[in-house]
Design an enzyme around this catalytic site. Sequence first.
Site, PDB file in Angstrom:
ATOM      1  N   ASP A  15       1.065  -1.164   0.080  1.00 55.17           N
ATOM      2  CA  ASP A  15       0.073  -0.133   0.028  1.00 55.17           C
ATOM      3  C   ASP A  15       0.967   0.930  -0.120  1.00 55.17           C
ATOM      4  O   ASP A  15       2.040   1.047   0.373  1.00 55.17           O
ATOM      5  CB  ASP A  15      -0.913   0.010   1.411  1.00 55.17           C
ATOM      6  CG  ASP A  15      -1.647   1.155   1.478  1.00 55.17           C
ATOM      7  OD1 ASP A  15      -2.126   1.728   0.689  1.00 55.17           O
ATOM      8  OD2 ASP A  15      -1.738   1.734   2.387  1.00 55.17           O
ATOM      9  N   ASP A  21      -0.141   5.081   1.103  1.00 52.78           N
ATOM     10  CA  ASP A  21      -0.418   5.921   2.092  1.00 52.78           C
ATOM     11  C   ASP A  21      -0.167   5.417   3.393  1.00 52.78           C
ATOM     12  O   ASP A  21      -0.673   4.304   3.758  1.00 52.78           O
ATOM     13  CB  ASP A  21      -1.712   6.593   2.010  1.00 52.78           C
ATOM     14  CG  ASP A  21      -1.967   7.292   0.803  1.00 52.78           C
ATOM     15  OD1 ASP A  21      -1.236   7.347  -0.134  1.00 52.78           O
ATOM     16  OD2 ASP A  21      -3.122   7.945   0.509  1.00 52.78           O
TER      17      ASP A  21
END
Length: 311
Positions: A96, A98
């Site tokens: 991922d 963020d």
Amino acid sequence: RAKYMATVVNERGLSPEFLSQWLNWLLARKISVEQMRRLDGHASLMCVEFRLSVPDELTPDELRAELIAISAAHQTDVALQPDNVFRRQKRLVVFDMDSTLIQQEVIDEIARATGIERQVAAITERAMQGELDFKESLAARVALLEGTPVEALEDVKRQLLFTEGAHYLCRALKSAGFKLAVISGGFLPLAKHVKAELGLDYAFANQLQVTADGRRLTGRTFGPVVDAARKAELLEVIAQAEGIAIDQVVAVGDGANDLLMLGKASLGIAFNAKPRVQEQARARINQKSLANILYLMGYSESEAAELQLLG
């Protein structure tokens, strides 16, 4: 009896209190330690790998629930993995973006740069309360960006703060021959920037539509929305394209939007994640540095340092 590898890590050092509870738990559960290996090279003991022989009647879910409680009590991570041929034969790591590879949430940074932080925060809060699903909250937040100059994205790129250990981890993995990807519910211009900065092989994220003159955002996205289901799908697509078995895939994330992706990979790591994600992921890291992932993959600190020299 089932064979597992347990990796125990705490950047501040393994406390006597933790070690005492850990060993007492092993005794109480009739779990045998077949081998121990220290992975760190610090003055204080920071990471140890245990090869365990576990009674067949103890289920993985039962073990994970008990280890979460022990970990939380001592701020020490215990990652339990089946001790099989694939544990040290991983070939693909999917991240991922963020709050994982970078410290910020990209939509919040764009909102801050354009003066709509309060409105975006209100929508985020509604999503966290379950009033909006991911697609609805994404559409609502992106709509607020209508008319934003595309230069604002360049400003945000310059403000990005990479998570401690991100460069170190990615250099080591690339030197070891891994394929690396970022799959983000954020936006593609930022994901491509992270890909270039860290030397990743793939970047997938939501695409922001711009006006015909290319100067401003329209407040809409185009193409498939990268939500939880799409993240898991893209993980499979990359693995198939590279000829890599799912047993050789690692996924790393922090939010509910990552759960399907973490569950799809053979090793799903919740990195400083929300409580719900930590409960459901196969492994957790609640330390500052992403480099600790190398321990979970069986690399010692000296091996990781050697890989840096090859990069």
